[in-house]
Motif scaffolding. Structure first.
Motif, mmCIF file in Angstrom:
data_model
loop_
_atom_site.group_PDB
_atom_site.id
_atom_site.type_symbol
_atom_site.label_atom_id
_atom_site.label_comp_id
_atom_site.label_asym_id
_atom_site.label_seq_id
_atom_site.Cartn_x
_atom_site.Cartn_y
_atom_site.Cartn_z
ATOM 1 N N THR A 1 -6.006 2.357 -7.484
ATOM 2 C CA THR A 1 -5.376 3.647 -7.247
ATOM 3 C C THR A 1 -6.421 4.748 -7.359
ATOM 4 O O THR A 1 -7.351 4.654 -8.160
ATOM 5 C CB THR A 1 -4.193 3.893 -8.212
ATOM 6 O OG1 THR A 1 -3.497 5.071 -7.817
ATOM 7 C CG2 THR A 1 -4.658 4.040 -9.653
ATOM 8 N N TYR B 1 -6.480 9.078 -7.471
ATOM 9 C CA TYR B 1 -5.705 10.313 -7.543
ATOM 10 C C TYR B 1 -6.651 11.483 -7.323
ATOM 11 O O TYR B 1 -7.681 11.604 -8.003
ATOM 12 C CB TYR B 1 -5.001 10.446 -8.897
ATOM 13 C CG TYR B 1 -4.129 11.665 -8.974
ATOM 14 C CD1 TYR B 1 -2.907 11.713 -8.316
ATOM 15 C CD2 TYR B 1 -4.540 12.787 -9.679
ATOM 16 C CE1 TYR B 1 -2.110 12.834 -8.370
ATOM 17 C CE2 TYR B 1 -3.746 13.920 -9.746
ATOM 18 C CZ TYR B 1 -2.535 13.939 -9.077
ATOM 19 O OH TYR B 1 -1.747 15.058 -9.128
ATOM 20 N N ASN C 1 0.837 -1.197 0.000
ATOM 21 C CA ASN C 1 0.000 0.000 0.000
ATOM 22 C C ASN C 1 0.873 1.248 0.000
ATOM 23 O O ASN C 1 1.956 1.262 0.592
ATOM 24 C CB ASN C 1 -0.910 0.017 1.232
ATOM 25 C CG ASN C 1 -1.835 -1.174 1.259
ATOM 26 O OD1 ASN C 1 -2.612 -1.371 0.349
ATOM 27 N ND2 ASN C 1 -1.729 -1.989 2.301
ATOM 28 N N TYR C 2 0.364 2.299 -0.661
ATOM 29 C CA TYR C 2 1.056 3.581 -0.697
ATOM 30 C C TYR C 2 0.014 4.682 -0.557
ATOM 31 O O TYR C 2 -1.067 4.597 -1.148
ATOM 32 C CB TYR C 2 1.818 3.765 -2.013
ATOM 33 C CG TYR C 2 2.385 5.149 -2.178
ATOM 34 C CD1 TYR C 2 3.562 5.499 -1.536
ATOM 35 C CD2 TYR C 2 1.727 6.100 -2.938
ATOM 36 C CE1 TYR C 2 4.082 6.773 -1.657
ATOM 37 C CE2 TYR C 2 2.245 7.379 -3.072
ATOM 38 C CZ TYR C 2 3.415 7.711 -2.421
ATOM 39 O OH TYR C 2 3.919 8.973 -2.540
ATOM 40 N N GLN C 3 0.351 5.722 0.208
ATOM 41 C CA GLN C 3 -0.556 6.853 0.322
ATOM 42 C C GLN C 3 0.235 8.142 0.496
ATOM 43 O O GLN C 3 1.198 8.199 1.257
ATOM 44 C CB GLN C 3 -1.503 6.667 1.511
ATOM 45 C CG GLN C 3 -2.547 7.748 1.561
ATOM 46 C CD GLN C 3 -3.729 7.358 2.425
ATOM 47 O OE1 GLN C 3 -3.814 6.247 2.917
ATOM 48 N NE2 GLN C 3 -4.638 8.286 2.603
ATOM 49 N N SER C 4 -0.186 9.154 -0.270
ATOM 50 C CA SER C 4 0.359 10.501 -0.116
ATOM 51 C C SER C 4 -0.828 11.464 -0.069
ATOM 52 O O SER C 4 -1.974 11.042 0.021
ATOM 53 C CB SER C 4 1.292 10.835 -1.290
ATOM 54 O OG SER C 4 0.559 10.969 -2.491
ATOM 55 N N LYS C 5 -0.559 12.772 -0.148
ATOM 56 C CA LYS C 5 -1.653 13.744 -0.105
ATOM 57 C C LYS C 5 -2.637 13.562 -1.252
ATOM 58 O O LYS C 5 -3.834 13.709 -1.087
ATOM 59 C CB LYS C 5 -1.082 15.165 -0.168
ATOM 60 C CG LYS C 5 -0.862 15.831 1.143
ATOM 61 C CD LYS C 5 -0.376 17.239 0.924
ATOM 62 C CE LYS C 5 -1.214 18.178 1.758
ATOM 63 N NZ LYS C 5 -0.721 19.542 1.688
ATOM 64 N N ARG C 6 -2.138 13.248 -2.437
ATOM 65 C CA ARG C 6 -2.997 13.165 -3.623
ATOM 66 C C ARG C 6 -3.212 11.742 -4.144
ATOM 67 O O ARG C 6 -4.161 11.479 -4.852
ATOM 68 C CB ARG C 6 -2.405 14.003 -4.750
ATOM 69 C CG ARG C 6 -2.465 15.478 -4.506
ATOM 70 C CD ARG C 6 -2.088 16.209 -5.783
ATOM 71 N NE ARG C 6 -2.314 17.618 -5.701
ATOM 72 C CZ ARG C 6 -3.451 18.217 -6.037
ATOM 73 N NH1 ARG C 6 -4.453 17.520 -6.460
ATOM 74 N NH2 ARG C 6 -3.564 19.513 -5.948
ATOM 75 N N LEU C 7 -2.333 10.816 -3.805
ATOM 76 C CA LEU C 7 -2.377 9.490 -4.408
ATOM 77 C C LEU C 7 -2.497 8.405 -3.335
ATOM 78 O O LEU C 7 -1.789 8.432 -2.332
ATOM 79 C CB LEU C 7 -1.111 9.255 -5.236
ATOM 80 C CG LEU C 7 -0.994 7.926 -5.970
ATOM 81 C CD1 LEU C 7 -2.051 7.825 -7.062
ATOM 82 C CD2 LEU C 7 0.395 7.778 -6.565
ATOM 83 N N SER C 8 -3.369 7.462 -3.607
ATOM 84 C CA SER C 8 -3.519 6.294 -2.749
ATOM 85 C C SER C 8 -3.559 5.069 -3.656
ATOM 86 O O SER C 8 -4.368 5.013 -4.590
ATOM 87 C CB SER C 8 -4.806 6.406 -1.931
ATOM 88 O OG SER C 8 -5.029 5.228 -1.205
ATOM 89 N N SER C 9 -2.680 4.101 -3.402
ATOM 90 C CA SER C 9 -2.599 2.915 -4.256
ATOM 91 C C SER C 9 -2.453 1.662 -3.400
ATOM 92 O O SER C 9 -1.899 1.704 -2.306
ATOM 93 C CB SER C 9 -1.418 2.999 -5.212
ATOM 94 O OG SER C 9 -1.574 4.066 -6.111
#
Length: 189
Positions: free
Chosen positions: A60, A62, A8-16
């Motif tokens: 994902t 965005y 899993n990955y998450q940032s302010k704009r992207l989650s995958s």
């Protein structure tokens, strides 16, 4: 046995998210059926069932803005279900065996499935109104091959039969939903 892996990955704009899965199981059931009377049929089937599969999923999202995002969800999987059956049927009159059939069956049942959803969500105004649009895809490709071999103690040659079945089942869809929340009703179109 079975196994799973998730990343899993998450940032302010992207989650995958990325997921893998696999499994394998086998059973050995035995079926015994007897129709007993003056004319009887006694049947015994010894089976081996093996099921295995593997697959993966990716999703994902965005965030384009505070009111809009786009997303993709994709999944693929492969399944195989194998069945082997060794059967013996005994036909009797009274206590005398008239004939015996020996049947061997093998079934191979693979299937590949795919799903995909691409979407866009847009919030309209401040009252919770939303427009959701998407493209959906679903596909399953099942196949079946069944081989039978039956031999009687009354004949020298076996009867051999092969039955096959293949399908290609696919659905494509476009969809758009408008949600209008009001204090007195929630309207979705």
């Amino acid at each position: 046995y079975a196994g799973n892996l998730s990343l899993n990955y998450q940032s302010k704009r992207l989650s995958s998210s990325f997921k893998l899965r696999q499994y394998h199981t086998s059973t050995r059931p035995t079926e015994e059926i007897g129709i007993v009377g003056q004319n009887s049929i006694l049947n015994r089937d010894v089976r081996k069932d093996v099921v295995w599969g593997l697959g993966g999923n990716f999703s994902t999202v965005y965030k384009l803005s505070d009111k809009s995002n786009i997303g993709l969800i994709y999944g693929i999987g492969k399944l195989n279900y194998d069945i082997d059956i060794d059967g013996i049927s005994s036909f009797q009159t009274g206590s005398i065996t008239d004939s015996v059939l020996v049947t061997t069956t093998h079934q191979d049942n693979p299937a590949v499935t795919q799903t995909m959803n691409m979407y866009h969500d847009l919030k309209i105004g401040k009252a919770g109104k939303k427009l959701s649009s998407g493209f959906n895809f679903f596909s399953i490709l099942p196949a079946n091959t069944t081989d039978f071999s039956t031999r009687s103690d009354q004949q020298q040659h076996a009867a051999v039969i092969r039955n096959t079945s293949n399908l290609d089942y696919t659905i494509w869809a476009l969809q758009s939903d408008l949600t209008l929340p009001y204090p007195w009703a929630l309207i979705e179109t």
